[in-house]
Design a protein around this motif. Structure first.
Motif, short mmCIF file in Angstrom:
data_model
loop_
_atom_site.label_atom_id
_atom_site.label_comp_id
_atom_site.label_asym_id
_atom_site.label_seq_id
_atom_site.Cartn_x
_atom_site.Cartn_y
_atom_site.Cartn_z
N ASP A 82 8.33 48.13 -40.07
CA ASP A 82 7.48 46.82 -39.13
C ASP A 82 6.22 46.57 -38.32
N ARG A 84 7.71 48.41 -35.68
CA ARG A 84 8.62 48.18 -34.46
C ARG A 84 9.76 48.90 -34.13
N ARG A 124 9.93 52.60 -46.97
CA ARG A 124 8.91 51.16 -47.18
C ARG A 124 7.91 51.21 -48.62
N ASP A 127 6.40 44.74 -48.37
CA ASP A 127 7.63 43.92 -47.62
C ASP A 127 9.08 44.74 -47.67
N THR A 129 12.51 46.99 -46.90
CA THR A 129 12.24 48.43 -46.61
C THR A 129 13.63 48.63 -47.08
N GLU A 143 14.44 42.77 -46.81
CA GLU A 143 12.69 42.05 -46.04
C GLU A 143 12.70 43.07 -44.74
N THR A 144 11.70 43.59 -44.35
CA THR A 144 10.92 44.24 -43.82
C THR A 144 10.98 42.99 -42.42
N ALA A 145 10.55 41.98 -42.72
CA ALA A 145 9.94 40.93 -41.70
C ALA A 145 11.16 40.50 -40.82
#
Length: 400
Positions: A82, A84, A124, A127, A129, A143-145
């Protein structure tokens, strides 16, 4: 170290949702670079660096140390996808490091942990991980987000493994699931299932299967001790190495906009040390497998190759330079001196120069000098250098 609860993602076969369990485990607080009156760090890229017993978070532009966390003696760092967060392999599982990239927040080694027995590879793709636990061969998907939400860990789906082994899984965008097959005695291949869990392909022709990469058009490659397996369009193709019975590819470096996979290559199972002097080039569209010998003196380890600008490969070699390799031709086109020459580590876990990439910028460690460098891969210019009070080992970028 202070004691605090760890949120752990529960395991459930193909079950949506995560049940959060509480356990007592050691965590640690950040040691900020400034004082309590310092302004929050400016938004921008970050780079996380592990050392013996700790993890640093540096500003990705200035390489200033923003935070210093206590950790276990040896931890592996993997970008979460993501831009971050970083997944840190701890004894309890995958612990979430918030680098605060792209935000005014301070970095934090959170108490959020995806529980895993012997946490291993992090993949990854799209969308999602994908986390793999070697101790159970279970795969956890999220969901990565959704990572870093106010409610703690995101909802997960877990695919239970069959026999525990050091493996890896990949989830394609249409729900196709690829995972390695093995047990305590060895690893032999892969199995592919559709979004409903129905097997659609398998192969046991991949001794010592290790490493994966997803190239353009979602072509997936797994390394074998005698070549590689290529999955495209519902079919598995075995690609054979020129050296038999041992011609090992164990790591794949890919770009999702290039059909060419760059892999490592080793043809002597008894060779001492970890330095390699050839690479594998796999054309996933043409289904070809080629081994290219590198120029004299250009040797590397698994930590020393990345894909970067223009889908080129960048090899941080033991001669101290970054060598630019064109995957289309196998030619080394440029070389940029960055660090002093270095020798093979005695063990693969030992600190030795490594490289990661974020956009056009590469971050390079130089453990012998306790230093980290930021390099513009388009020009070879060293943009910043910092000397640390610790010896850097693994690193992971966060673009913000």
């Amino acid at each position: 170290m202070k004691t605090s609860p760890l949120r752990r993602a529960a395991v459930g076969a193909l079950a949506l949702g995560a049940v959060v369990a509480l356990a007592s485990c050691s965590s640690s607080a950040a040691t900020p670079a400034g004082t309590a009156d310092s302004a929050p760090p400016a938004a921008g890229p970050r780079v996380a660096i592990s050392y013996d017993g700790g993890i640093l978070v540096l500003d990705g532009e200035t390489l200033e140390t923003l935070a210093d966390f206590e950790s276990e003696p040896f931890t592996r760092l993997n970008p979460a996808g993501d831009g971050r967060h970083v997944m840190v392999t701890m004894s309890e599982g995958f612990q979430v490091l918030d680098t605060a990239a792209g935000s005014p927040d301070e970095p934090e080694l959170t108490d959020d942990v995806f529980a895993a027995d012997a946490p291993g590879h992090v993949v990854r793709h799209g969308d999602k991980t994908i986390l793999y636990a070697d101790g159970t061969s279970d795969t956890t998907i999220f969901e990565t987000a959704d990572l870093g939400g106010s409610d703690g860990l995101p909802e997960t789906r877990t695919v239970e493994g069959v026999d525990a082994h050091h493996g890896v899984s990949v989830l394609l965008e249409d729900g196709t699931f690829l995972t390695t097959v093995g047990n305590a005695d060895g690893r032999s291949g892969i199995v592919v299932t559709d979004s409903d869990g129905t097997e659609i392909a398998s192969s046991d022709q991949c001794p010592g299967v290790h490493g994966e990469g997803t190239a353009a058009s979602e072509a997936v490659v797994f390394g074998c001790e005698d070549g590689a397996l290529l999955y495209t369009d519902g079919q598995i193709t075995k690609l054979t190495a020129p050296d038999q019975p041992y011609g090992r590819m164990g790591n794949a470096w890919v770009s999702e906009t290039s059909p060419i996979v760059v892999g490592d290559y080793k043809n002597d199972p008894d060779a001492e040390g970890y330095l390699l002097s050839a690479v594998t080039l796999i054309d996933t569209a043409a289904k070809t497998y080629e081994v290219v010998d590198l120029p004299e003196g250009v040797e590397y380890t698994f930590r020393d190759v990345v894909r970067g600008p223009d889908d080129l490969a960048y090899i941080l070699a033991s001669d101290g330079s970054i060598h630019v390799l064109d995957p289309e031709t196998g030619a080394v086109t440029e070389s940029f001196p960055v660090v002093e020459a270095w020798e093979s580590p005695a063990e693969w876990q030992d600190p030795h120069p490594s490289i990661v990439v974020s956009g056009d910028t590469a971050y390079v460690t130089e453990p012998a000098a306790n230093s980290v460098h930021a390099v513009d891969l388009t020009t070879g210019e060293v943009l910043a250098t910092t000397e640390l009070d610790v010896t850097p080992n693994e690193l992971a970028p966060a673009a913000g």
